[in-house]
Structures are given as C-alpha cells and as structure tokens.
Write an enzyme that holds these catalytic residues in place. Structure first.
Site, PDB file in Angstrom:
ATOM      1  N   CYS A   1       0.891  -1.188   0.022  1.00 52.35           N
ATOM      2  CA  CYS A   1       0.076   0.087  -0.004  1.00 52.35           C
ATOM      3  C   CYS A   1       0.801   1.412  -0.041  1.00 52.35           C
ATOM      4  O   CYS A   1       1.415   1.424   1.088  1.00 52.35           O
ATOM      5  CB  CYS A   1      -0.829   0.096   1.215  1.00 52.35           C
TER       6      CYS A   1
ATOM      7  N   TRP B   1      -4.626  -9.751  -0.555  1.00 53.62           N
ATOM      8  CA  TRP B   1      -5.977  -9.851  -0.027  1.00 53.62           C
ATOM      9  C   TRP B   1      -6.390 -11.510   0.141  1.00 53.62           C
ATOM     10  O   TRP B   1      -6.285 -12.000  -0.940  1.00 53.62           O
ATOM     11  CB  TRP B   1      -7.036  -8.957  -0.789  1.00 53.62           C
TER      12      TRP B   1
END
Length: 225
Positions: free
Chosen positions: A108, A136
């Site tokens: 991120c 994820w």
C-alpha cells in the site's frame, strides 16, 4: 472503555531503503533501447471501464474491498475515514514511547509513507510496526454470503494466493499480529474490535493504542475476580 484505534492511515531504516535503491540504480543505469509509442494513445471507453468496475468483485477481488468506491468513469473515490484521532499533549492519546503500534501493508503506497516517516523522524525506538501479507484474502471464509476481501495476518514466509485463486505470493516482510496473541487474523478484525460502523472500509495503515487495550483487559479481570 474499549481499545481505541487512533487513525486509519516501523521501526525501519530509511537509509537502508535509500542505499538499496541507489545500488539498484547503479546496476541498471546502462543505456536502453527506446521503444516507439503513440503520443496520443486511445483511452478506454466509458462502457469498458464501467463493465470492468462492475465485474471486479466477481473475478479479481470478491466483494466490498477498500477500493470498491469508484465513480462512473472508474476513478477511485476515497471514502472519508471514520477514525480521526491525534496524538497530542493533553489529549486522549498523549505522546508516550512504546505505546503505539502501526499496522501497514508494504503493498500500500499510503502505508509505505508512514513507514518512511517513522524512519526519517527517528521514531523507530518509540513506535512499533508490523506488516500484513501483501495479498488480500476473504475475511469471512466460512460465510458464503460475505464476499469481502482484505488484508490478512499470517506467519512470515506463508504463501497465499489471491482471492480469485491466482498466483502464490510469499516473503519475509510480513508476520502475524504481534499485539493480540493470535486473536486477530485480518485487519477487518481490528476494526470490528473497536465497533466500526457498517460501511467502514478496512484499510491500512492503522495506528493502534496498545495501552488502552491493556487497561481494558485489566478491568475485565477485576470484574471477573
């Protein structure tokens, strides 16, 4: 009082990052052959973008994710964060060495800024941090009706595939949650632990107050004594 999440936003050495980046630049600084390209590439049509955004949850990443909020043209529309507390003298969260922990994902870009800031400000001995797996996962794998996918805590080196079953990703730069003794498996669990309202996006980075959680556990023990 419940544990408090301060912000939706370790120790690491920024100099190490810069040194590695510099060495890689020297290794790759040889002349390269230029490739011709169109100066005015044709942008994708609105219908194509809309179609892709509508099928994202069914193919690449299931359910409501941190990037599920998009406009009609496919642009990401950031949702206002629900946790906007500050560390400040005289406030509910005063500055205190060792009190706060930052959860990040090195996949991120926003979280990486926090890691860099901790290094640049010399806060590595005062603010701890840990990273989640960069891929994820379904956060309620036993509930077929819940299709949310988000950040997961796993042991370093554990290989995980994407929610759609593609690839296999592993590495040494992530680990299980060091604060809650295996109780927390996903970043979503952190949000639900502090009573995040429905519709909250379970994003990183997260700044966590370890002391308030400890005080809460002590009160629970006294109540049951």
């Amino acid at each position: 009082r419940p544990p408090r999440m301060l912000a939706q936003f370790a120790s690491t050495s920024t100099r190490t990052f810069l040194r590695v980046a510099s060495s890689q630049k020297r290794l790759t600084s040889r002349p390269t052959k230029l490739t011709r390209f169109s100066p005015n590439p044709r942008p994708p049509t609105r219908n194509f973008i809309t179609k892709m955004s509508s099928t994202l949850g069914k193919t690449g990443t299931p359910g409501n994710t941190a990037v599920a909020d998009v406009s009609e043209t496919g642009a990401f529309v950031r949702k206002e964060a629900g946790f906007r507390n500050r560390i400040e003298k005289g406030g509910a969260f005063p500055p205190e060495s060792g009190r706060y922990h930052v959860y990040v994902s090195l996949a991120c870009p926003w979280a990486c800024r926090v890691v860099s800031t901790i290094g640049l400000k010399g806060l590595g001995d005062h603010v701890s941090w840990s990273a989640v797996h960069p891929t994820w996962q379904k956060t309620k794998p036993l509930d077929e009706s819940d299709t949310h996918a988000g950040w997961a805590f796993v042991e370093a080196g554990t290989a995980l595939s994407s929610p759609s079953g593609c690839g296999s990703f592993s590495g040494p730069v992530y680990d299980s949650d060091p604060i809650h003794s295996g109780e927390i498996k996903f970043v979503r669990d952190l949000y639900e632990k502090v009573g995040a309202p429905e519709g909250t996006r379970f994003t990183v980075p997260v700044l966590w107050d370890k002391k308030k959680r400890h005080d809460r556990e002590q009160r629970k023990q006294r109540d049951h004594a």
